[in-house]
Design an enzyme around this catalytic site. Sequence first.
Site, short mmCIF file in Angstrom:
data_model
loop_
_atom_site.label_atom_id
_atom_site.label_comp_id
_atom_site.label_asym_id
_atom_site.label_seq_id
_atom_site.Cartn_x
_atom_site.Cartn_y
_atom_site.Cartn_z
CB CYS A 1 -0.94 0.01 1.20
SG CYS A 1 -1.97 -1.46 1.32
CG HIS B 1 -3.38 3.36 1.88
ND1 HIS B 1 -3.97 2.94 0.70
CD2 HIS B 1 -3.33 2.26 2.69
CE1 HIS B 1 -4.25 1.65 0.80
NE2 HIS B 1 -3.88 1.22 1.99
CG ASN C 1 -6.67 -1.10 1.10
OD1 ASN C 1 -5.95 -0.64 0.21
ND2 ASN C 1 -6.20 -1.54 2.25
N1 ACO Z 1 -18.37 -8.93 8.70
C1 ACO Z 1 -18.85 -9.22 9.94
N2 ACO Z 1 -18.06 -9.55 10.96
C2 ACO Z 1 -16.74 -9.55 10.75
C3 ACO Z 1 -16.17 -9.28 9.51
C4 ACO Z 1 -17.04 -8.95 8.46
N3 ACO Z 1 -16.61 -8.66 7.23
N4 ACO Z 1 -14.84 -9.36 9.60
C5 ACO Z 1 -14.57 -9.68 10.87
N5 ACO Z 1 -15.71 -9.82 11.55
C6 ACO Z 1 -15.89 -10.18 12.95
C7 ACO Z 1 -14.69 -10.88 13.52
O1 ACO Z 1 -14.72 -12.25 13.21
C8 ACO Z 1 -14.87 -10.62 14.99
O2 ACO Z 1 -15.81 -11.54 15.49
P1 ACO Z 1 -15.57 -12.25 16.92
O3 ACO Z 1 -15.49 -11.11 17.90
O4 ACO Z 1 -16.76 -13.12 17.05
O5 ACO Z 1 -14.26 -12.98 16.75
C9 ACO Z 1 -15.51 -9.23 15.03
O6 ACO Z 1 -16.05 -9.01 13.71
C10 ACO Z 1 -14.55 -8.11 15.35
O7 ACO Z 1 -13.41 -8.32 14.58
P2 ACO Z 1 -12.17 -7.42 14.77
O8 ACO Z 1 -11.04 -7.99 13.97
O9 ACO Z 1 -11.98 -7.11 16.21
O10 ACO Z 1 -12.68 -6.08 14.06
P3 ACO Z 1 -11.91 -4.73 13.94
O11 ACO Z 1 -12.69 -3.66 14.61
O12 ACO Z 1 -10.46 -4.85 14.27
O13 ACO Z 1 -12.03 -4.46 12.38
C11 ACO Z 1 -10.74 -4.62 10.39
C12 ACO Z 1 -11.46 -5.37 11.49
C13 ACO Z 1 -11.75 -3.77 9.66
C14 ACO Z 1 -10.08 -5.61 9.45
C15 ACO Z 1 -9.66 -3.70 11.02
O14 ACO Z 1 -8.88 -4.43 11.93
C16 ACO Z 1 -8.79 -3.07 9.99
O15 ACO Z 1 -9.22 -2.30 9.17
N6 ACO Z 1 -7.48 -3.33 10.04
C17 ACO Z 1 -6.56 -2.77 9.09
C18 ACO Z 1 -6.49 -3.70 7.96
C19 ACO Z 1 -6.13 -3.06 6.67
O16 ACO Z 1 -6.46 -1.94 6.38
N7 ACO Z 1 -5.46 -3.85 5.86
C20 ACO Z 1 -5.18 -3.45 4.55
C21 ACO Z 1 -3.78 -3.51 4.17
S1 ACO Z 1 -2.78 -2.53 5.13
C22 ACO Z 1 -3.35 -1.06 4.90
O17 ACO Z 1 -3.83 -0.78 3.84
C23 ACO Z 1 -3.24 -0.10 6.02
#
Ligand code: ACO
Length: 330
Positions: free
Chosen positions: A113, A257, A287
């Site tokens: 990214c 980004h 993204n």
């Molecule tokens: N729909 C519904 N529920 C979901 C989904 C979904 N798509 N995805 C995860 N969940 C659930 C999980 O399983 C979890 O359930 P559980 O509590 O029963 O285990 C719950 O939702 C909470 O999950 P978390 O991982 O705690 O959610 P969080 O608030 O951290 O959000 C996310 C997850 C959106 C992926 C976040 O961590 C994030 O954006 N991280 C950065 C990732 C990113 O941007 N990566 C891209 C590449 S790097 C970059 O570009 C910066």
Amino acid sequence: MLRSRIAGTGRGTPDKVLTNDDLAKTVATSDEWIRERTGIRERRILEEGRTTSDLASLAGKRACEKAEIDPSEVDCIIVATISPDMPMPAVAVTVQQKIGAGTCAAFDISAACAGFIYGLSIADSFIKTGMFKRVLVIGVEILSRVVDWTDRNTCVLFGDGAGAALLVPYEAKDADDRGIVSTHLYADGAGVPFLNIPGGGSAEPTTLKTVEAKRHLVKMQGKPVFAHAVKNISAAAMTALESNGKTPADIDWVVAHQANLRILENVAQRCGLPMDKFYLNIHKYGNTSSASIPIALDEAMREGKVKQGDLVLMAALGAGLSWGSALVRL
Ligand code: ACO
């Protein structure tokens, strides 16, 4: 003082839209969850039969058109991508053929990214040293081809797209004149486990077994990536300001980004940058990794929001972890 400046930008985004509701039909998710956790409403998916180099070429051609420079006059093409047409050769050489750029230098870089910021920095250095005069930097990803469509933790986040910027030399009168003011690049290999595609390389060459185990698709631990993104994007953004004697008040636009709206809200708070200075299009594209900043920049400029003379702060973090910032007077 010799600088490089952005002479033109372009983008290529697929027509096909995949909404959150569409995704909720195939994985256990909902429009509400995706919107609240990420800010994404829909993303674009490239149609079968078209490739990374097709979209990259479209963006590159449009950047040349905008700059009023014929592709045959381009000296170097840098493509930032982690989703190339094929592992070898570079996408950039196929782009060179498709846009008619002669036999200029052409290569790919892999900084996920942060790829566009890395590409911009390399292009800026080439121009400042006199190595090349017209450098085309393209960020492009067809992430729909490397995402596990059964993994709700990742498949809801990503989209396809390409963005490009054509850089040319510029003799700046003073530090506040147009051009790439500075770039700052960082990486921390301790982050490899947080976000990767484990299969298909020398560590795990492709076999039937690796494919059955989906080792050729994106694996991510969302929480550490989120935390590092907030911390490191903020730090790189502040370094861009402080090293140039600027404050948040001096910035006209932040084109960062587009990974997650909540990441950007946290960065805004840490840096004292109001959210209304952030150009946002994550709701439309998700993204798009290395393509996200040049797509946003091109869209913002063609909409007339970001204008010539504006001071623009760019910052990104991605797999690696790799991150960086750029301060640009357009
Ligand atoms: N729909 C519904 N529920 C979901 C989904 C979904 N798509 N995805 C995860 N969940 C659930 C999980 O399983 C979890 O359930 P559980 O509590 O029963 O285990 C719950 O939702 C909470 O999950 P978390 O991982 O705690 O959610 P969080 O608030 O951290 O959000 C996310 C997850 C959106 C992926 C976040 O961590 C994030 O954006 N991280 C950065 C990732 C990113 O941007 N990566 C891209 C590449 S790097 C970059 O570009 C910066």
